[in-house]
Design an enzyme around this catalytic site. Structure first.
Site, short mmCIF file in Angstrom:
data_model
loop_
_atom_site.label_atom_id
_atom_site.label_comp_id
_atom_site.label_asym_id
_atom_site.label_seq_id
_atom_site.Cartn_x
_atom_site.Cartn_y
_atom_site.Cartn_z
CB SER A 1 10.34 -1.20 6.23
OG SER A 1 11.33 -1.49 5.45
NE ARG A 2 9.41 -6.35 11.12
CZ ARG A 2 8.30 -6.14 11.45
NH1 ARG A 2 8.15 -5.10 12.73
NH2 ARG A 2 6.99 -6.27 10.89
CE LYS B 1 -7.56 -0.27 4.80
NZ LYS B 1 -7.71 -1.97 5.02
CG ASP C 1 -7.01 -5.32 6.29
OD1 ASP C 1 -6.44 -4.36 6.96
OD2 ASP C 1 -6.77 -5.33 4.87
CB ILE D 1 -1.18 -0.07 1.28
CG1 ILE D 1 -2.22 0.93 1.09
CG2 ILE D 1 -0.23 0.23 2.58
CD1 ILE D 1 -3.01 0.81 -0.10
#
Length: 307
Positions: free
Chosen positions: A35-36, A90, A168, A13
């Site tokens: 981000s990891r 969201k 979701d 996304i």
């Protein structure tokens, strides 16, 4: 003023929607990603954690949180502690109580907090809302179905507690429904179908209620549908309104209505820029409340395992 923004949680996304919307808006500059995997667009500094980003000394004004709902509260608190404004994908968090803590923290920090219900910014949604304003609702059906393998490949967190399962995507439809209706809507009953090997539902049926809501109003949500159906059909005072393609197209009495040729995220980021500039916040919890009520009221039905 150009808002230096960082994306936290660089997945599909973020790559497909957030990055193009940010790069296309002169109010923003994409300053970093977190981000990891230390992933991000070419040329954009990437960090493994918010702590690493803070330690870098890069100038950051705001963050867009695209990590999971369970991870989001901790990320919000870190961002607010750093003095940054926050846009939350969201749903804003996995529980209502967590969101209330987030709202209180943002107010105390004096920073903008924006719960970005992106489907509300789909091009046909404002026209549908205007058309229904002050009207009597005679029937209502939300039909929100898709193929989980297509849209969430390999995402195991959606099947775990706090992952929402079919809600979701379903919460997108509920965010549109609660936005366009001229009256408040509540969940009156629910049936939740959960695979034997999963923790969250793969399908659900909701019955709606409340003053001004017709007795047969209901919603269908399913993650086993090969053909996407993101539709809301409402009959009102002798007219038929059909909002399709997740809010991108609008039919009234069978006639397609003209709407802007634009996706959801560019206007979402325009709204965020306005909020940051004006020092405001916008956190609507109605969609999350509807999902929470579905889980509270829902009849649980175990269905075949899903892999």
């Amino acid at each position: 003023m150009t808002i230096a923004i960082a994306i936290v949680g660089y997945g599909k996304i973020a790559e497909d929607q957030h990055v193009p919307a940010i790069l296309g808006n002169p109010a923003f500059r994409l300053a970093a990603c977190v981000s990891r995997r230390r992933a991000g667009p070419p040329g954009v500094p990437a960090f493994a954690s918010i702590a690493d980003l803070r330690a870098s000394g890069l100038k950051i004004d705001a963050v867009a949180l695209c990590n999971t709902p369970v991870e989001r509260p901790a990320a919000v608190f870190e961002a607010l502690d750093a003095g940054w404004h926050v846009l939350m994908e969201k749903p804003p968090a996995a529980t209502l109580s967590a969101v209330w803590q987030i709202v209180a923290a943002a107010e105390a920090a004096g920073r903008t907090l924006f719960a970005g219900w992106h489907c509300r910014f789909a091009p046909a949604v404002p026209a549908a809302k205007a058309m229904l304003a002050g009207r009597r609702i005679d029937s209502l059906l939300i039909d929100w179905r898709e193929d989980v393998r297509k849209w969430h490949p390999g995402q195991q967190w959606i099947w775990e507690p706090g992952g929402f399962g079919v809600f979701d995507p379903g919460i997108n439809g509920l965010s549109v429904l609660s936005e366009i209706l001229p009256v408040d809507i509540a969940v009156a009953a629910a049936r939740l179908e959960t695979p034997a090997n999963r923790q969250t539902p793969i399908a659900a049926r909701l019955a709606f209620g409340g003053p001004g809501i017709p007795a047969d109003a209901h919603g269908l949500f399913d993650w086993r549908e090969p053909d996407d159906r993101w539709n809301i059909r409402i009959e009102f005072e002798g007219h038929d309104l059909l909002l399709t393609h997740g809010g991108s197209r609008l039919m009234v009495d069978g006639v397609e209505q003209p709407v802007p040729d634009e996706g959801e995220y560019p206007p979402l980021y325009r709204r965020f820029a306005v909020l940051v500039t004006q020092g405001g916040s916008e956190v609507d919890l109605r969609p999350l409340q509807l999902v929470a009520d579905a889980f509270l009221l829902g009849e649980r039905v175990t269905v075949a395992p899903f892999d």
